[in-house]
Design a protein around this motif. Sequence first.
Motif, PDB file in Angstrom:
ATOM      1  N   GLN A  31     -24.826  29.454 -18.691  1.00 40.97           N
ATOM      2  CA  GLN A  31     -26.097  29.689 -18.013  1.00 40.97           C
ATOM      3  C   GLN A  31     -26.018  30.889 -17.072  1.00 40.97           C
ATOM      4  OE1 GLN A  31     -28.058  26.305 -16.169  1.00 40.97           O
ATOM      5  NE2 GLN A  31     -28.701  27.592 -14.502  1.00 40.97           N
ATOM      6  N   VAL A  32     -24.985  30.933 -16.244  1.00 41.74           N
ATOM      7  CA  VAL A  32     -24.924  31.927 -15.179  1.00 41.74           C
ATOM      8  C   VAL A  32     -24.320  33.244 -15.638  1.00 41.74           C
ATOM      9  CG1 VAL A  32     -23.981  32.420 -12.892  1.00 41.74           C
ATOM     10  CG2 VAL A  32     -24.862  30.147 -13.397  1.00 41.74           C
ATOM     11  N   CYS A  33     -23.238  33.184 -16.392  1.00 38.74           N
ATOM     12  CA  CYS A  33     -22.574  34.445 -16.761  1.00 38.74           C
ATOM     13  C   CYS A  33     -22.707  34.731 -18.252  1.00 38.74           C
ATOM     14  CB  CYS A  33     -21.124  34.454 -16.297  1.00 38.74           C
ATOM     15  SG  CYS A  33     -20.035  33.215 -16.981  1.00 38.74           S
ATOM     16  N   ASN A  34     -23.856  34.425 -18.796  1.00 39.14           N
ATOM     17  CA  ASN A  34     -24.088  34.646 -20.225  1.00 39.14           C
ATOM     18  C   ASN A  34     -24.095  36.122 -20.601  1.00 39.14           C
ATOM     19  OD1 ASN A  34     -26.490  35.225 -19.004  1.00 39.14           O
ATOM     20  ND2 ASN A  34     -27.754  34.119 -20.454  1.00 39.14           N
ATOM     21  N   VAL A  35     -24.130  37.010 -19.617  1.00 43.48           N
ATOM     22  CA  VAL A  35     -24.139  38.443 -19.907  1.00 43.48           C
ATOM     23  C   VAL A  35     -22.738  39.036 -19.957  1.00 43.48           C
ATOM     24  CG1 VAL A  35     -26.444  38.810 -18.963  1.00 43.48           C
ATOM     25  CG2 VAL A  35     -24.452  39.014 -17.473  1.00 43.48           C
ATOM     26  N   LEU A  36     -21.719  38.221 -19.664  1.00 40.55           N
ATOM     27  CA  LEU A  36     -20.349  38.722 -19.705  1.00 40.55           C
ATOM     28  C   LEU A  36     -19.785  38.632 -21.117  1.00 40.55           C
ATOM     29  CD1 LEU A  36     -18.867  37.131 -16.462  1.00 40.55           C
ATOM     30  CD2 LEU A  36     -19.845  39.412 -16.766  1.00 40.55           C
ATOM     31  N   PRO A  37     -18.823  39.493 -21.432  1.00 36.91           N
ATOM     32  CA  PRO A  37     -18.173  39.409 -22.743  1.00 36.91           C
ATOM     33  C   PRO A  37     -17.535  38.038 -22.955  1.00 36.91           C
ATOM     34  CG  PRO A  37     -17.608  41.471 -21.659  1.00 36.91           C
ATOM     35  CD  PRO A  37     -18.318  40.631 -20.647  1.00 36.91           C
ATOM     36  N   LYS A  38     -17.628  37.545 -24.180  1.00 37.84           N
ATOM     37  CA  LYS A  38     -17.142  36.210 -24.532  1.00 37.84           C
ATOM     38  C   LYS A  38     -16.048  36.294 -25.588  1.00 37.84           C
ATOM     39  CE  LYS A  38     -20.517  33.795 -22.438  1.00 37.84           C
ATOM     40  NZ  LYS A  38     -20.913  34.735 -21.446  1.00 37.84           N
ATOM     41  N   SER A  39     -15.243  35.253 -25.627  1.00 39.11           N
ATOM     42  CA  SER A  39     -14.246  35.117 -26.683  1.00 39.11           C
ATOM     43  C   SER A  39     -14.945  34.612 -27.940  1.00 39.11           C
ATOM     44  CB  SER A  39     -13.160  34.126 -26.263  1.00 39.11           C
ATOM     45  OG  SER A  39     -13.692  32.799 -26.291  1.00 39.11           O
ATOM     46  N   LEU A  40     -14.191  34.486 -28.994  1.00 35.72           N
ATOM     47  CA  LEU A  40     -14.714  33.982 -30.252  1.00 35.72           C
ATOM     48  C   LEU A  40     -15.335  32.595 -30.094  1.00 35.72           C
ATOM     49  CD1 LEU A  40     -14.969  34.378 -33.324  1.00 35.72           C
ATOM     50  CD2 LEU A  40     -12.686  33.401 -33.545  1.00 35.72           C
ATOM     51  N   TYR A  41     -14.790  31.796 -29.167  1.00 35.83           N
ATOM     52  CA  TYR A  41     -15.266  30.426 -28.962  1.00 35.83           C
ATOM     53  C   TYR A  41     -16.352  30.306 -27.895  1.00 35.83           C
ATOM     54  CZ  TYR A  41     -11.153  29.673 -31.716  1.00 35.83           C
ATOM     55  OH  TYR A  41     -10.228  29.731 -32.719  1.00 35.83           O
ATOM     56  N   GLY A  42     -16.796  31.420 -27.359  1.00 37.96           N
ATOM     57  CA  GLY A  42     -17.882  31.408 -26.386  1.00 37.96           C
ATOM     58  C   GLY A  42     -17.449  31.361 -24.941  1.00 37.96           C
ATOM     59  N   ALA A  43     -16.156  31.252 -24.687  1.00 38.80           N
ATOM     60  CA  ALA A  43     -15.658  31.248 -23.311  1.00 38.80           C
ATOM     61  C   ALA A  43     -15.694  32.664 -22.757  1.00 38.80           C
ATOM     62  CB  ALA A  43     -14.233  30.716 -23.282  1.00 38.80           C
ATOM     63  N   ARG A  54     -18.743  35.474  -9.066  1.00 44.59           N
ATOM     64  CA  ARG A  54     -17.808  36.181  -9.942  1.00 44.59           C
ATOM     65  C   ARG A  54     -18.568  37.043 -10.956  1.00 44.59           C
ATOM     66  NH1 ARG A  54     -13.021  38.587 -10.118  1.00 44.59           N
ATOM     67  NH2 ARG A  54     -12.236  38.693 -12.246  1.00 44.59           N
ATOM     68  N   THR A  55     -19.644  36.512 -11.486  1.00 41.09           N
ATOM     69  CA  THR A  55     -20.458  37.259 -12.441  1.00 41.09           C
ATOM     70  C   THR A  55     -21.035  38.513 -11.792  1.00 41.09           C
ATOM     71  OG1 THR A  55     -20.999  35.250 -13.655  1.00 41.09           O
ATOM     72  CG2 THR A  55     -22.469  37.131 -13.979  1.00 41.09           C
ATOM     73  N   ASN A  58     -15.855  49.475 -14.880  1.00 41.46           N
ATOM     74  CA  ASN A  58     -15.294  49.321 -16.226  1.00 41.46           C
ATOM     75  C   ASN A  58     -15.868  48.110 -16.949  1.00 41.46           C
ATOM     76  OD1 ASN A  58     -14.087  47.386 -14.663  1.00 41.46           O
ATOM     77  ND2 ASN A  58     -12.025  47.707 -15.433  1.00 41.46           N
ATOM     78  N   TYR A  59     -16.961  47.551 -16.432  1.00 42.01           N
ATOM     79  CA  TYR A  59     -17.611  46.423 -17.090  1.00 42.01           C
ATOM     80  C   TYR A  59     -18.104  46.855 -18.463  1.00 42.01           C
ATOM     81  CZ  TYR A  59     -21.279  43.228 -18.448  1.00 42.01           C
ATOM     82  OH  TYR A  59     -22.061  42.366 -19.176  1.00 42.01           O
ATOM     83  N   THR A  60     -17.879  46.004 -19.450  1.00 45.13           N
ATOM     84  CA  THR A  60     -18.317  46.291 -20.815  1.00 45.13           C
ATOM     85  C   THR A  60     -19.498  45.390 -21.162  1.00 45.13           C
ATOM     86  OG1 THR A  60     -16.065  46.853 -21.424  1.00 45.13           O
ATOM     87  CG2 THR A  60     -17.594  46.405 -23.218  1.00 45.13           C
ATOM     88  N   ASP A  61     -20.596  45.973 -21.490  1.00 45.54           N
ATOM     89  CA  ASP A  61     -21.770  45.222 -21.904  1.00 45.54           C
ATOM     90  C   ASP A  61     -21.462  44.526 -23.226  1.00 45.54           C
ATOM     91  OD1 ASP A  61     -24.232  44.305 -22.838  1.00 45.54           O
ATOM     92  OD2 ASP A  61     -25.315  46.058 -22.133  1.00 45.54           O
ATOM     93  N   PRO A  62     -21.586  43.190 -23.288  1.00 47.97           N
ATOM     94  CA  PRO A  62     -21.247  42.485 -24.529  1.00 47.97           C
ATOM     95  C   PRO A  62     -22.103  42.901 -25.714  1.00 47.97           C
ATOM     96  CG  PRO A  62     -22.321  41.012 -22.973  1.00 47.97           C
ATOM     97  CD  PRO A  62     -22.059  42.305 -22.256  1.00 47.97           C
ATOM     98  N   LYS A  63     -23.242  43.503 -25.467  1.00 49.19           N
ATOM     99  CA  LYS A  63     -24.091  43.947 -26.570  1.00 49.19           C
ATOM    100  C   LYS A  63     -23.481  45.128 -27.296  1.00 49.19           C
ATOM    101  CE  LYS A  63     -28.221  42.340 -24.253  1.00 49.19           C
ATOM    102  NZ  LYS A  63     -29.292  42.705 -23.368  1.00 49.19           N
ATOM    103  N   THR A  64     -22.523  45.802 -26.640  1.00 53.28           N
ATOM    104  CA  THR A  64     -21.910  46.966 -27.271  1.00 53.28           C
ATOM    105  C   THR A  64     -20.562  46.637 -27.887  1.00 53.28           C
ATOM    106  OG1 THR A  64     -20.817  47.658 -25.226  1.00 53.28           O
ATOM    107  CG2 THR A  64     -23.046  48.513 -25.644  1.00 53.28           C
TER     108      THR A  64
END
Length: 108
Positions: A45-57, A92-93, A101-107
């Motif tokens: 919910q809160v940090c859904n904009v951060l890069p995720k692992s294959l399992y969504g973490a 933290r988010t 150096n934040y990477t947008d997960p959309k990229t």
Amino acid sequence: MKNLKFDPKNWDWYAFLDASEGIKEDYSIEASNEANRWTTCACGQVCNVLPKSLYGAPKDREARYLGLDFNAQIQDENWDEAKETLDEIEARTIFLLKQPNYTDPKTL
């Protein structure tokens, strides 16, 4: 807290944790289920904009550990601790999003 009205059809952790003890008791099983999945836990919910692992973490180790703590607190119905952890996840988010150096997960 954000002072929102809890709606179980539109799950919001801030609203749930700010709800009355009776509501939390009535929806504790649903809360446990929501907290058990990365996509619907506090990190989802809160940090859904951060890069995720294959399992969504979250790929960020600290955010991931906070998410695990949050899940354990919800499972144990430690609502006050879960509120604090939710605030830590949000902080933290925000910190990560401000990093150069934040990477947008959309990229990714």
